[in-house]
Design a protein around this motif. Structure first.
Motif, PDB file in Angstrom:
ATOM      1  N   HIS A  96      44.256  36.707  34.697  1.00 35.96           N
ATOM      2  CA  HIS A  96      44.067  37.469  35.937  1.00 35.96           C
ATOM      3  C   HIS A  96      42.585  37.774  36.137  1.00 35.96           C
ATOM      4  CE1 HIS A  96      44.298  40.611  32.797  1.00 35.96           C
ATOM      5  NE2 HIS A  96      43.413  41.221  33.548  1.00 35.96           N
ATOM      6  N   ASP A  97      41.745  37.288  35.213  1.00 34.55           N
ATOM      7  CA  ASP A  97      40.309  37.562  35.221  1.00 34.55           C
ATOM      8  C   ASP A  97      39.581  36.389  35.880  1.00 34.55           C
ATOM      9  OD1 ASP A  97      37.543  37.644  34.475  1.00 34.55           O
ATOM     10  OD2 ASP A  97      38.023  39.003  32.832  1.00 34.55           O
ATOM     11  N   GLN A  98      38.987  36.640  37.052  1.00 32.30           N
ATOM     12  CA  GLN A  98      38.351  35.537  37.774  1.00 32.30           C
ATOM     13  C   GLN A  98      37.172  34.953  37.018  1.00 32.30           C
ATOM     14  OE1 GLN A  98      35.667  36.599  41.135  1.00 32.30           O
ATOM     15  NE2 GLN A  98      36.726  38.565  41.103  1.00 32.30           N
ATOM     16  N   THR A  99      36.446  35.782  36.245  1.00 29.15           N
ATOM     17  CA  THR A  99      35.314  35.264  35.482  1.00 29.15           C
ATOM     18  C   THR A  99      35.783  34.259  34.445  1.00 29.15           C
ATOM     19  OG1 THR A  99      34.099  37.325  35.800  1.00 29.15           O
ATOM     20  CG2 THR A  99      33.353  35.884  34.024  1.00 29.15           C
ATOM     21  N   GLU A 100      36.870  34.587  33.744  1.00 28.08           N
ATOM     22  CA  GLU A 100      37.425  33.645  32.756  1.00 28.08           C
ATOM     23  C   GLU A 100      37.833  32.351  33.428  1.00 28.08           C
ATOM     24  OE1 GLU A 100      40.556  35.187  30.343  1.00 28.08           O
ATOM     25  OE2 GLU A 100      39.407  36.898  29.637  1.00 28.08           O
ATOM     26  N   ALA A 101      38.541  32.456  34.552  1.00 25.07           N
ATOM     27  CA  ALA A 101      39.038  31.260  35.227  1.00 25.07           C
ATOM     28  C   ALA A 101      37.907  30.381  35.729  1.00 25.07           C
ATOM     29  CB  ALA A 101      39.949  31.665  36.388  1.00 25.07           C
ATOM     30  N   LEU A 102      36.919  30.997  36.385  1.00 26.30           N
ATOM     31  CA  LEU A 102      35.872  30.218  37.037  1.00 26.30           C
ATOM     32  C   LEU A 102      34.886  29.616  36.052  1.00 26.30           C
ATOM     33  CD1 LEU A 102      35.164  32.520  40.124  1.00 26.30           C
ATOM     34  CD2 LEU A 102      36.712  30.563  39.967  1.00 26.30           C
ATOM     35  N   ARG A 136      35.034  28.204  50.636  1.00 22.93           N
ATOM     36  CA  ARG A 136      36.003  27.980  51.716  1.00 22.93           C
ATOM     37  C   ARG A 136      37.404  28.415  51.265  1.00 22.93           C
ATOM     38  NH1 ARG A 136      36.011  25.190  56.507  1.00 22.93           N
ATOM     39  NH2 ARG A 136      37.919  24.122  57.127  1.00 22.93           N
ATOM     40  N   PRO A 137      37.657  29.716  51.162  1.00 22.75           N
ATOM     41  CA  PRO A 137      38.990  30.182  50.753  1.00 22.75           C
ATOM     42  C   PRO A 137      40.039  29.735  51.772  1.00 22.75           C
ATOM     43  CG  PRO A 137      37.371  31.961  50.685  1.00 22.75           C
ATOM     44  CD  PRO A 137      36.725  30.826  51.405  1.00 22.75           C
ATOM     45  N   ALA A 138      41.118  29.138  51.299  1.00 24.44           N
ATOM     46  CA  ALA A 138      42.163  28.644  52.190  1.00 24.44           C
ATOM     47  C   ALA A 138      43.116  29.746  52.629  1.00 24.44           C
ATOM     48  CB  ALA A 138      42.949  27.528  51.502  1.00 24.44           C
ATOM     49  N   HIS A 139      43.016  30.904  51.974  1.00 26.15           N
ATOM     50  CA  HIS A 139      43.918  32.026  52.278  1.00 26.15           C
ATOM     51  C   HIS A 139      43.114  33.318  52.110  1.00 26.15           C
ATOM     52  CE1 HIS A 139      47.380  34.760  51.891  1.00 26.15           C
ATOM     53  NE2 HIS A 139      48.104  33.805  52.438  1.00 26.15           N
ATOM     54  N   THR A 140      43.452  34.323  52.900  1.00 23.89           N
ATOM     55  CA  THR A 140      42.719  35.591  52.783  1.00 23.89           C
ATOM     56  C   THR A 140      42.863  36.203  51.400  1.00 23.89           C
ATOM     57  OG1 THR A 140      44.631  36.727  53.763  1.00 23.89           O
ATOM     58  CG2 THR A 140      42.806  36.156  55.242  1.00 23.89           C
ATOM     59  N   PHE A 141      43.989  35.953  50.718  1.00 23.36           N
ATOM     60  CA  PHE A 141      44.143  36.488  49.365  1.00 23.36           C
ATOM     61  C   PHE A 141      43.073  35.912  48.438  1.00 23.36           C
ATOM     62  CE2 PHE A 141      45.627  36.062  45.018  1.00 23.36           C
ATOM     63  CZ  PHE A 141      45.851  37.395  44.703  1.00 23.36           C
ATOM     64  N   GLY A 199      40.109  34.795  49.280  1.00 18.42           N
ATOM     65  CA  GLY A 199      38.835  35.400  49.630  1.00 18.42           C
ATOM     66  C   GLY A 199      38.694  36.806  49.079  1.00 18.42           C
ATOM     67  N   HIS A 200      39.774  37.574  49.126  1.00 24.37           N
ATOM     68  CA  HIS A 200      39.731  38.955  48.649  1.00 24.37           C
ATOM     69  C   HIS A 200      39.723  39.024  47.122  1.00 24.37           C
ATOM     70  CE1 HIS A 200      40.558  43.245  48.442  1.00 24.37           C
ATOM     71  NE2 HIS A 200      41.554  42.981  47.630  1.00 24.37           N
ATOM     72  N   PHE A 201      40.497  38.141  46.464  1.00 24.65           N
ATOM     73  CA  PHE A 201      40.681  38.221  45.021  1.00 24.65           C
ATOM     74  C   PHE A 201      39.476  37.693  44.257  1.00 24.65           C
ATOM     75  CE2 PHE A 201      42.674  36.933  40.935  1.00 24.65           C
ATOM     76  CZ  PHE A 201      43.229  38.151  40.588  1.00 24.65           C
ATOM     77  N   ILE A 202      38.834  36.675  44.807  1.00 24.94           N
ATOM     78  CA  ILE A 202      37.695  36.049  44.122  1.00 24.94           C
ATOM     79  C   ILE A 202      36.394  36.550  44.740  1.00 24.94           C
ATOM     80  CG2 ILE A 202      36.494  33.863  43.751  1.00 24.94           C
ATOM     81  CD1 ILE A 202      39.206  32.557  43.414  1.00 24.94           C
ATOM     82  N   PRO A 246      31.740  42.209  45.402  1.00 33.89           N
ATOM     83  CA  PRO A 246      33.008  42.513  46.082  1.00 33.89           C
ATOM     84  C   PRO A 246      33.603  41.275  46.748  1.00 33.89           C
ATOM     85  CG  PRO A 246      31.158  43.300  47.386  1.00 33.89           C
ATOM     86  CD  PRO A 246      30.583  42.801  46.094  1.00 33.89           C
ATOM     87  N   GLY A 247      34.892  41.381  47.076  1.00 36.61           N
ATOM     88  CA  GLY A 247      35.585  40.248  47.685  1.00 36.61           C
ATOM     89  C   GLY A 247      35.172  40.028  49.133  1.00 36.61           C
ATOM     90  N   MET A 248      35.772  39.028  49.730  1.00 38.56           N
ATOM     91  CA  MET A 248      35.448  38.670  51.106  1.00 38.56           C
ATOM     92  C   MET A 248      35.793  39.815  52.061  1.00 38.56           C
ATOM     93  SD  MET A 248      37.009  35.486  53.336  1.00 38.56           S
ATOM     94  CE  MET A 248      35.802  34.230  52.899  1.00 38.56           C
ATOM     95  N   ASN A 249      34.959  40.005  53.066  1.00 35.63           N
ATOM     96  CA  ASN A 249      35.288  40.911  54.165  1.00 35.63           C
ATOM     97  C   ASN A 249      36.360  40.257  55.032  1.00 35.63           C
ATOM     98  OD1 ASN A 249      33.115  42.993  53.811  1.00 35.63           O
ATOM     99  ND2 ASN A 249      31.793  41.225  54.143  1.00 35.63           N
ATOM    100  N   ILE A 250      37.450  40.966  55.283  1.00 32.01           N
ATOM    101  CA  ILE A 250      38.531  40.467  56.127  1.00 32.01           C
ATOM    102  C   ILE A 250      38.686  41.454  57.280  1.00 32.01           C
ATOM    103  CG2 ILE A 250      40.946  39.759  56.245  1.00 32.01           C
ATOM    104  CD1 ILE A 250      39.386  38.045  54.318  1.00 32.01           C
ATOM    105  N   LEU A 251      38.434  41.000  58.508  1.00 34.22           N
ATOM    106  CA  LEU A 251      38.400  41.890  59.659  1.00 34.22           C
ATOM    107  C   LEU A 251      39.335  41.384  60.755  1.00 34.22           C
ATOM    108  CD1 LEU A 251      34.516  42.209  59.869  1.00 34.22           C
ATOM    109  CD2 LEU A 251      36.071  43.848  58.831  1.00 34.22           C
ATOM    110  N   PRO A 252      40.287  42.196  61.215  1.00 32.48           N
ATOM    111  CA  PRO A 252      41.125  41.792  62.358  1.00 32.48           C
ATOM    112  C   PRO A 252      40.258  41.506  63.574  1.00 32.48           C
ATOM    113  CG  PRO A 252      41.993  43.773  61.293  1.00 32.48           C
ATOM    114  CD  PRO A 252      40.625  43.532  60.707  1.00 32.48           C
ATOM    115  N   CYS A 253      40.623  40.477  64.310  1.00 32.20           N
ATOM    116  CA  CYS A 253      39.795  40.108  65.464  1.00 32.20           C
ATOM    117  C   CYS A 253      40.631  39.367  66.496  1.00 32.20           C
ATOM    118  CB  CYS A 253      38.621  39.232  65.018  1.00 32.20           C
ATOM    119  SG  CYS A 253      39.106  37.581  64.460  1.00 32.20           S
ATOM    120  N   ARG A 254      39.993  39.082  67.623  1.00 31.23           N
ATOM    121  CA  ARG A 254      40.513  38.138  68.612  1.00 31.23           C
ATOM    122  C   ARG A 254      39.563  36.946  68.636  1.00 31.23           C
ATOM    123  NH1 ARG A 254      39.968  39.637  73.686  1.00 31.23           N
ATOM    124  NH2 ARG A 254      38.648  41.467  73.294  1.00 31.23           N
ATOM    125  N   VAL A 255      40.089  35.794  68.958  1.00 31.00           N
ATOM    126  CA  VAL A 255      39.237  34.604  69.058  1.00 31.00           C
ATOM    127  C   VAL A 255      39.436  33.968  70.418  1.00 31.00           C
ATOM    128  CG1 VAL A 255      38.791  32.289  68.148  1.00 31.00           C
ATOM    129  CG2 VAL A 255      39.229  34.168  66.575  1.00 31.00           C
TER     130      VAL A 255
END
Length: 366
Positions: free
Chosen positions: A199-205, A231-236, A238-241, A244-253
């Motif tokens: 569950h440790d991203q440092t170990e995995a990467l 290029r995270p394929a899923h917001t999880f 981006g957040h998990f790795i 701090p993790g990726m900023n995830i912001l609700p938006c309109r496009v």
């Protein structure tokens, strides 16, 4: 050594599973190439250990197959699969010496004594166990015992694969980096398929050539460490790795513009029309967002700036939404008003958690 194929694999612990929610491990189709170094990464309870135990034969899947090369091993017992498994806590014989522990898997397979002795010395040297080879395992610390357990998994050169289930949990933090590097060196030397659960991203990467990220029983992305970060394929993902993790912001496009509150953010490419029923979000890592003085970019409110040693991270609000940004060297902010500059190549759009492909000027997906 083997190529490992997971063919329509899924597993449920409850009887008569009917929906996806009934499965602890949702359907997986995946191939681990022979000789690869892989990591299964995800939080506790996401299905990593269940998957590892299916590969090793400790658990039989509810449906699907496991193949080693072209051999279907789904119904084979663990001992018939020719794998080595290293568990979270040490598995050693306290009454034996370290040498005897390391030699035990080879002795059981009637490997000649001279070959066994050479192999034990080789593995002991790699794991820094040479000085304690003739000591009883019972007299050693927990981290030394786990090194013995690692050695027992590595000592057989003929295994189809070596499976590691969070093997560094009991290792002192200052030794973890050293052992991760050692495992990587051993992998390069032995050309054995290795699958490492953590569950440790440092170990995995740092260990893996390819990382399989799991969430809620499903594989959400498989890729190199760079691919997962860039290029995270899923917001999880981006957040998990990332920390701090990726900023995830609700938006309109709308075409090539993302809108957060009343703030308009230009995008590098246009996007298809996104339906009202989709949950649309913008993702960008803090590393690609720079805090600048007021007037230099998108207006934000600064809540605080954290100095984390290697960098400064600003906690700000953009359109009423919290966001983390990097603070470049030499930039000084007076008061609570500032600006953000976003790197356009690293802005991603997600629909219902999944990365959405934009379009080039010619209308093709990109």
């Amino acid at each position: 050594m083997a190529r490992i194929t997971l063919d329509h694999l899924a597993h449920a612990y409850k009887a008569d599973p009917r929906t996806a929610e009934d499965y602890a491990l949702k359907e997986i189709n995946h191939v681990w190439s022979q000789g690869g170094a892989y990591a299964l990464l995800g939080p506790s309870g996401c299905g990593k250990t269940t998957l590892l135990n299916i590969i090793s034969g400790l658990v039989r899947p509810t449906r699907g197959r496991v193949l080693f090369d072209d051999l279907d091993v789904t119904d084979l017992a663990t001992e018939a699969r020719n794998i080595a498994q290293v568990f979270q806590f040490p598995v050693v014989y306290d009454t034996m010496t370290v040498r005897e522990n390391l030699a035990f898997p080879l002795k059981n397979r009637n490997v000649p004594r001279d070959r066994t002795a050479r192999r034990v010395e080789e593995i002991a040297g790699l794991l820094d166990l040479t000085r304690v080879l003739d000591r009883k395992a019972s007299n050693l610390t927990a981290d030394m015992k786990q090194k013995i357990s690692l050695g027992r998994g590595l000592v057989r050169p003929d295994v189809a694969a070596i499976l590691f289930d969070e093997p560094l949990t009991v290792i002192d933090p200052h030794l973890k980096w050293q052992l991760r590097s050692t495992l990587k060196e051993i992998h390069r030397a032995l050309d054995i398929t290795m699958i490492y659960v953590t569950h440790d991203q440092t170990e995995a990467l740092t260990f893996a050539d390819k990382v399989v990220v799991m969430h809620d029983g499903a594989v959400v992305q498989t890729g190199t460490p760079d691919e997962l970060f860039e290029r995270p394929a899923h917001t999880f993902v981006g957040h998990f790795i990332g920390s701090p993790g990726m900023n995830i912001l609700p938006c309109r496009v709308e075409g090539a513009t993302a809108i957060i509150g009343s703030t308009m953010i230009p995008l590098r490419r246009a996007y298809r029309t996104l339906s009202g029923g989709e949950h649309i979000e913008l993702g960008i890592r803090p590393e690609f967002v720079q805090l600048q003085p007021k007037g230099a970019g998108l207006p934000v409110q600064v809540r605080r700036i954290d100095d984390i040693g290697r960098a400064r991270i600003a906690r700000v609000e953009l359109g009423g939404r919290p966001l983390a940004a990097s603070v470049p060297d030499g930039v000084s902010i007076e008061g609570s008003e500032a600006s953000l500059v976003l790197h356009p190549n690293h802005v991603h759009i997600y629909a219902n958690g999944h990365l959405v492909a934009g379009e080039t000027s010619g209308g093709r997906a990109a």
